[in-house]
Design an enzyme around this catalytic site. Sequence first.
Site, PDB file in Angstrom:
ATOM      1  N   GLY A 207     -22.359  42.309  16.783  1.00 36.43           N
ATOM      2  CA  GLY A 207     -22.720  43.534  17.483  1.00 36.43           C
ATOM      3  C   GLY A 207     -21.503  44.207  18.079  1.00 36.43           C
ATOM      4  CG  ASN A 208     -21.245  48.012  18.597  1.00 35.86           C
ATOM      5  OD1 ASN A 208     -21.707  48.629  19.547  1.00 35.86           O
ATOM      6  ND2 ASN A 208     -21.699  48.152  17.351  1.00 35.86           N
ATOM      7  CB  SER A 209     -18.985  47.043  23.931  1.00 33.82           C
ATOM      8  OG  SER A 209     -18.342  45.839  23.661  1.00 33.82           O
ATOM      9  CB  SER A 210     -22.303  51.210  21.523  1.00 33.71           C
ATOM     10  OG  SER A 210     -22.895  52.452  21.840  1.00 33.71           O
TER      11      SER A 210
END
Length: 394
Positions: A207-210
Site C-alpha cells: 500500500g501507500n501513505s495516501s
Amino acid sequence: MSSTTREVVLGIGAGIAAYKSCDVLRRLQERGYCVTVVPTPSSLNFVGSATWEALSGRPVKTQVWQNVDEVPHISMADNTDFFLIAPATADLIARIAHGRADDLLSALILASDVPKLIVPAMHPKMWNNAATVDNVATLRARGFIVMEPDTGRLTGSDSGQGRFPETSAIIESFDAITGNLQDLKGKRLLITGGGTREPIDPVRFIGNSSSGKQARALALAALRRGATVHLIAAHMDTSGLGDVSITPVQTALEMGDVLNKEFAACDVLIMCAAVADARPVQQSTGKIKKSNLTSIQLQENPDLLAGLGTLKKDQIMIGFAAETSDLVESARSKLLAKGLDIIYVNDVSNGAIFGKDSTQGMILTRTHSDIALKEVSKDALANILLDHAVRQLG
Ligand code: C5P
C-alpha cells in the site's frame, strides 16, 4: 473562521417571513454551506426550534445562558464564516445598530467581524420610519450588507416596500458575498482518491501513505461549485460526502476498470489517488508463513492515466504527483507523458503532506507558467485546481 470556511449562522428575526427562511436554509445547504440557525426568542412564535433543528440537523439555541462554561457566543462567533440574518425585523435591526447583545443572535453579531447580509422584512411604515432609516444607514456604514426589501402586497391588506425578497434573490446576494460561484454547474467530475492496496495474501498488502484527504477536499469543493461528482475511493474516509457518488475500490486494476467505464462521460478527471506502481505476481489464497516471506515477485501495474489517453476527447485531465526532489522537472515530464492538462506536484520531503490538512508544492499546466504554493490548506488547493479546470473548460 472555521476550518471549512463554509460555516454560516442563519439568524431569524421575529417576522412572519421566518417561515420563508425554512426554504432559504434548504437552498443554503444545497449549495454546500454548513448552517447553524440562531433564532431570536420571540421569532419562535412564528417558527419553533423543533423545525429549525430538524431542518438544519443541528441544535438550536437562542440565549447565551445555555452551556455557559463553553462561552458559546465567543466560540460560535469564532467558528462562523458568514452571517445571513433573514428576516431582520425593525427591532432586530435597531438592536444590531445599537450594539445590543441581549440574546444569542445579537451577541454573536457583536462578537464577530465576518461578512453579514441582512434581509429586512417589515411593514412599509416601519421600513420608512426615520429610526429604521437611520439604523440601516448606520449598519451599511459599518459594512453590513442590507438588502432592499421587495415592494408589493404584505401579510395584511397593505402593500408597499417591506416584503421579504424572493429566496433566489437572497441566495444570489449571499453567494456574491461568499464568492460561492456555481461555476461547475452541469459539469461531471470524476475523482480518484486514497491509495490502492495490492494484496500479497489475505492479510498483507502493498500500500501507500495516501489518506484521501485531498480527494475529499476536491469532491466537496466540486460539489459546492455545482458539479456532479463521482469519487472512485481506494481506502479512504468517504463519510459526510453528501451527494458525491462513491465507488469503493481495492486495487489499481479495479480502479482502472471503473475509470475505463466512467471516463467517457466526465468533463474533468482528477487523478488524486496514489496508484500502486506494481502488484504481486501471485496473490496467495492462504496466509503466507513468516518463514516463507523472504521475497515477493512483482509485476508493473498499468499506468491508468496514460491508458485513458486513447479515450480522451475534450476532458480536462488533472494529475497529482508526490516527489522529494526535482519537483518541476519530474512533474513537467509526467504532465506530457500522461497527457495531462494540469499537474500538482506535492513536495513530500521530510514526511510532509500525507495525512495532513495542508500541502505545499507546484501547479504546472501546458499553457501557463508554473505556480508555487507555499503552504495552503487542501481545501484551498482544491478550489485553486478547480479554478484552473473551469478556465480550461472555457
Ligand atoms: O506515480 P506517479 O507519480 O506516476 O503518479 C502521477 C499520476 O499518475 C497520479 O495522478 C496518479 O494517480 C497517476 N497514476 C496512474 N496509474 C499508475 C500510477 C500513477 O494513473 N499506475
